[in-house]
Design an enzyme around this catalytic site. Sequence first.
Site, mmCIF file in Angstrom:
data_model
loop_
_atom_site.group_PDB
_atom_site.id
_atom_site.type_symbol
_atom_site.label_atom_id
_atom_site.label_comp_id
_atom_site.label_asym_id
_atom_site.label_seq_id
_atom_site.Cartn_x
_atom_site.Cartn_y
_atom_site.Cartn_z
ATOM 1 N N HIS A 70 0.821 -1.220 0.000
ATOM 2 C CA HIS A 70 0.000 0.000 0.000
ATOM 3 C C HIS A 70 0.852 1.267 0.000
ATOM 4 C CE1 HIS A 70 -3.567 -2.231 0.634
ATOM 5 N NE2 HIS A 70 -3.336 -2.576 1.881
ATOM 6 N N GLU A 122 -3.623 2.928 1.528
ATOM 7 C CA GLU A 122 -2.968 3.441 0.314
ATOM 8 C C GLU A 122 -3.222 4.938 0.168
ATOM 9 O OE1 GLU A 122 -3.766 1.354 -3.452
ATOM 10 O OE2 GLU A 122 -3.633 3.301 -4.437
#
Length: 662
Positions: A70, A122
């Site tokens: 991420h 993310e």
Amino acid sequence: MKVIISEYAGFCPGVKRALKKAEDVAAVGPVLTHGPLVHNTDMLAHLEAKGIKAAEDFQQGTDTVVLRSHGVGPEVADDLAAKGYNVIDGTCPYVTRIHNLVRDISRQGKHIVIIGKDDHPEVEGIKGWSESSLTVVDSIEDAEGASIPIPAAAVIQTTYNLDKLKDILKILRSRYPDLDIIDTICPTTKDRQREVAQLAAKVDLMLVIGGANSSNTRELVNICSQSGVPTHHIQNKSQLELNWFNNIQTVGIAAGASTPEWIIREVVDVVNEINNDGVETKEETSEILEQETKPIAVGDIVVGEVVQVNPDEILVDVGYKLEGLIRKDELSFRRVDDCSELVAVGDSIEAEVTKLSDDLLEMSARKVAQSKAWTKVKEAFENQTPLTAPVVEVVKGGLIVDLGLRGFMPASLVDLRFVEDLNQFVGQEVTILVIELERRRNKVIVSRKAYLLKELEEKKSETLANLEEGSVVKGIVRRLTNFGAFVDIGGIDGLIHISELAHNRVEHPSEVLSENQEVDVYVLKVDPEEERVSLSLKETLPDPWTQIGKEFKAGDVVEGKVVRLADFGAFVELIPGVDGLVHVSQISEEHVEKPGDVLSVGEDVKVKILDIDTQAKRVSLSIREATRTPRKPAKEEKSQEQGSIGVTIGERLGNLFDQSDE
Ligand code: F3S
């Protein structure tokens, strides 16, 4: 019952890559990961058993910390390093690409829009890379209510739901036509979602395997549910329920990007046990699972990390079982001796898969760069917007400019003036206009000269519009001619006529100015129609008539230079800009027919000031008076008279004349 397993079930390349990094380090010692590497509790337990432990809180330590796919904001990695940890970046190259985009675009002062879930790790990480303001949009309502300052650019969470994205983009595009939207959806996600939608359309039941917290798994569940087919989100085989399979002919099995193969296999095994007629055999199913999922195919665009740089080729880790090979010719259009001139280990690189077999994955970065560059160059050509690019080579007849593709700039279009040595431009960033474009022949002709001319025209119009007669502006002397000096006052050259250069007479402008000299000039006249500007330097200089009125008075005897002769007298310069007249009768005691008989131009003479009229700008002078013996003070005169012997009558008369003249 027939069981069909999604082609893309299981780990995506990004997750595989992060896991591999963690496992490699775990082979020599314990590893911490910055948050869970995958959203799957079974898999996390499995990793922990291997010495790979997820952590959230980092105080101080020397352990190795692997960042998950991420990604994180730069401050997180810096903080970990500052605390003593050995940080290994497991960020997926597709996410790294977003980080770089956000950093570069925000540095241009543009507002950043992130389409994604605000609290998704993310998205949290992407936010950290922005150096300007940003907005997160995660719904139609967000898109309708967002207030986005333009210029702005939008990036998209790699695993975002494609249908939802379509609706959001529709609104953003209609509200902000100038919003620059960059497609950063991961191609694996696109393929996975597309294929799962197709699978859901042809089965009676969908099982989606993945962690409860896995956002990409939830997206798959949404996609399947929206198709109308009964869909169950399970984390492992223990959550399967028998009654789901009543009257079911075909079962589809999909899995999120962080679901390990063995969990999928266990689920498939149980489903097969439930299954007792018309089904694929266990062996057949296993065969499907044995096949490597196909995250990439020829024609795919992939992002990877350069892991090896050789003189003639580089190797790139794209998360596939093979490292991708990019040969030197396919790295860039630029001709270099060694690939290291273009890339370094650790660089992120985007490339197109050109060949794929069991033992070879070959890619081309040049193709991707060129096709991206064509869009940008075509747009710049059509709108005549300038582009900035480095000059990389001198070739016969001009320069090569790296626009992501090869741009040729003929020598005559490099500058406004002739350039003798083109080598001085190599390595420099130049701003150019694209003046010719032919895709078929890969032909791009660019001109720096055209850009400079355009800039000059714009500057000229602006200068003409703002120039006021009577004002004083700064300029640079560009050219000297016999009749004056041309001065650049901002895109336009104004003329200082020779008569306006100084208060005194000037034979040639070079007496007063030199080329490239900075000067303050007075604007005499502006003619916007003819684009002509008349300037004066004289007007900015002190008035010599004021000076002469202050420094001299009638009766003073001073030195001067004969500057001009006429029949009626001689002009003598007292100070630059002030010439006095010595009338022919004031030149000598003797009769002078013509001033030229006794004087010549350039001669230094002593003159007496008879009169100064600053209003009329006139000074009367006399050489005759100046050359006479000056009158002594009265007292001294008297004593001399008393004691004098041998004083001539002429001398006496001279004194008398002095008195009478005064
Ligand atoms: Fe996986 Fe990277 Fe795509 S982590 S889903 S390959 S963005």
